[in-house]
Structure formats: structure tokens, C-alpha cells
Scaffold this motif. Structure first.
Motif, short mmCIF file in Angstrom:
data_model
loop_
_atom_site.label_atom_id
_atom_site.label_comp_id
_atom_site.label_asym_id
_atom_site.label_seq_id
_atom_site.Cartn_x
_atom_site.Cartn_y
_atom_site.Cartn_z
N ARG A 99 0.79 -1.04 -0.01
CA ARG A 99 -0.26 -0.21 0.05
C ARG A 99 0.77 1.18 0.09
O ARG A 99 1.85 1.28 0.79
CB ARG A 99 -0.95 0.06 1.21
CG ARG A 99 -2.08 1.16 1.14
CD ARG A 99 -3.04 0.97 2.16
NE ARG A 99 -2.46 1.86 3.19
CZ ARG A 99 -2.58 1.13 4.46
NH1 ARG A 99 -3.07 0.11 5.03
NH2 ARG A 99 -1.82 1.93 5.54
N ARG A 128 -1.92 1.56 -4.53
CA ARG A 128 -1.08 0.12 -4.12
C ARG A 128 -0.61 -0.24 -5.18
O ARG A 128 -1.07 -0.36 -6.54
CB ARG A 128 -2.08 -0.70 -3.19
CG ARG A 128 -3.30 -1.31 -3.94
CD ARG A 128 -3.98 -2.15 -2.79
NE ARG A 128 -5.00 -2.52 -3.53
CZ ARG A 128 -5.80 -3.59 -3.37
NH1 ARG A 128 -5.52 -4.37 -2.35
NH2 ARG A 128 -6.80 -3.84 -3.81
N GLU A 159 -6.20 -4.71 2.83
CA GLU A 159 -5.38 -5.30 1.92
C GLU A 159 -6.35 -6.45 1.22
O GLU A 159 -7.61 -6.63 2.01
CB GLU A 159 -4.36 -6.14 2.39
CG GLU A 159 -4.91 -7.12 3.80
CD GLU A 159 -3.58 -7.72 4.27
OE1 GLU A 159 -3.74 -8.85 4.74
OE2 GLU A 159 -2.40 -7.29 4.07
#
Length: 237
Positions: A99, A128, A159
């Protein structure tokens, strides 16, 4: 009759394929190899450059030339809506991510227009890298209206798949995307992030994602290495 440098290139490729030159190994010096092949250094250099462009050799100036394992192509049909992560996994590669930025900010005019909100309305911006077998293959900028994201990103953590996040965390299933494919200029700083090898080219997918009631919920700019990703579409009369 084939050019000398092409013959050398083919022989080097065979040596890599049969293990005479192993992945990760530094090749002997240009002078030694040229003498072994019975060609000039310039001829040998041309063969090495050709293999570098194919992603099979890595030249580190002042260090040497190394045999590397090229990433396999990741095929995808443009007719199917898939996340970058799922495409990497489908190719049986190890997926990773890094990220770069996650913050609330004012929406830029281009994103505001496709998302149906006002310029300067608050949005969540997520940027990202995505990697395959440890090598960056994609850079994504994702824009989500704050009114849709709520406080789900306030802990600063994220994520994985945005498609799954929308369905599981926001209660909105993304089912459609309008995608525009272009070739970004080489001066585009996001494009430059992925220009890792001489053979690398980059495609840009500008995508507006819609939920089940056809409301735009996500705008994304996906920069994808074209030496890794290939996209196909079936056309009929």
C-alpha cells in the motif's frame, strides 16, 4: 543463413532452457563468452540485448549479466470482471501487495463525473502496488465516495480484493464495470513505476464499477504491465 547474433541468442536460450546457465547465475564475462562462441564482442552483446528485451537476462552495468526467470503471461478476458489479485492467483503466481496511500481527500473532477458526485466531495483514495512472485506488475488508484465507504477505512488498514470488500463490508456487490483501455504516456509517473525492464510496456484501464442497482461505486485507474498481462475479447458479427 541466420545472422550470427541470432544464432548466439538461440544457443544462449537453449543453455538457459537445459540448465547449463541457471536461473540467478551470473554469466561469464562478455570477453570469455564471445571467445567461446567464436564471435566478436559486439555480436555477443547484440545477442545478450535481444534476450534482455525478452526478459530472460538482466544486465547490471558494472556488475554483470544475470539469468532471470521471466514472469509468465497472465491472460484475462475483458468480458469477465476479475480483480487483479484473482488474475495473479489464477496464473498460479504468488500474489503480494504494497500500500502506498490510503486517505480521505477531495474528489478530482474526472472521478466526480463518473461517480455522480460533486467535485471536492470527500472520497477515499487507495493507491497500491500488486506483485507476482515478488515483482511489481500493477499499480492501482482506487476512488470510493466517502458516503459509500462510511468509516470502514478509518483504521487505516486494508488489503486484499476490493470486490470482496464491497460485498462483505459495504453490502454492495459490484457486478459490472465500464473499462476504457489506453496506453499512458511514458512521462506518466504512475506508468514509470512499472517500467522495470527494457521489454516492459504498460496499459492503463480506467474503470467505473457499478453495483447491483447500477449505481457507480468505485472508480479505478489500473496500470498493468503489458509484458505480464494480456487481455482478450471475443468479437462476433
Amino acid at each position: 543463413m541466420q545472422a550470427k547474433h541470432y544464432q548466439v541468442k538461440q544457443r544462449l536460450a537453449e543453455m538457459i532452457d537445459n540448465g547449463e546457465l541457471r536461473i540467478g547465475e551470473r554469466m561469464p564475462s562478455e570477453l570469455v563468452m564471445a571467445k567461446e562462441f567464436g564471435v566478436s564482442r559486439e555480436t555477443f552483446r547484440s545477442a545478450v540485448r535481444a534476450l534482455e528485451q525478452e526478459g530472460r537476462l538482466l544486465i547490471k552495468h558494472g556488475v554483470g549479466t544475470f539469468v532471470i526467470q521471466p514472469l509468465p503471461l497472465i491472460p484475462s478476458s475483458l468480458e469477465k470482471l476479475s480483480s487483479i489479485g484473482s488474475m495473479i492467483q489464477a496464473a498460479r503466481l504468488d500474489e503480494g501487495e504494497e500500500r502506498i496511500r490510503l486517505k480521505t481527500e477531495r474528489c478530482a473532477p474526472e472521478a466526480a463525473q463518473v461517480l455522480g458526485i460533486q467535485p471536492d466531495d470527500p472520497v477515499i483514495t487507495l493507491e497500491r502496488f500488486r506483485s507476482a512472485n515478488g515483482e511489481p506488475v500493477a499499480y492501482s488508484i482506487n476512488v470510493i465516495p466517502r458516503q459509500i465507504a462510511g468509516d470502514r477505512f478509518d483504521n487505516g488498514q486494508f488489503e486484499g480484493s476490493l470486490l470482496e470488500f464491497f460485498e462483505n463490508q459495504l453490502g454492495r456487490k459490484i457486478v459490472t464495470a465500464d473499462s476504457e483501455i489506453s496506453v499512458p504516456l511514458h512521462i506518466d509517473r504512475n506508468c514509470q513505476r512499472l517500467l522495470l525492464h527494457p521489454q516492459t510496456t504498460v496499459l492503463l484501464l480506467k474503470q467505473t464499477h457499478y453495483d447491483e442497482v447500477n449505481q457507480p461505486v468505485l472508480y479505478s485507474l489500473d496500470y498493468l504491465r503489458n509484458d505480464v498481462f494480456t487481455f482478450r475479447i471475443r468479437r462476433t458479427i
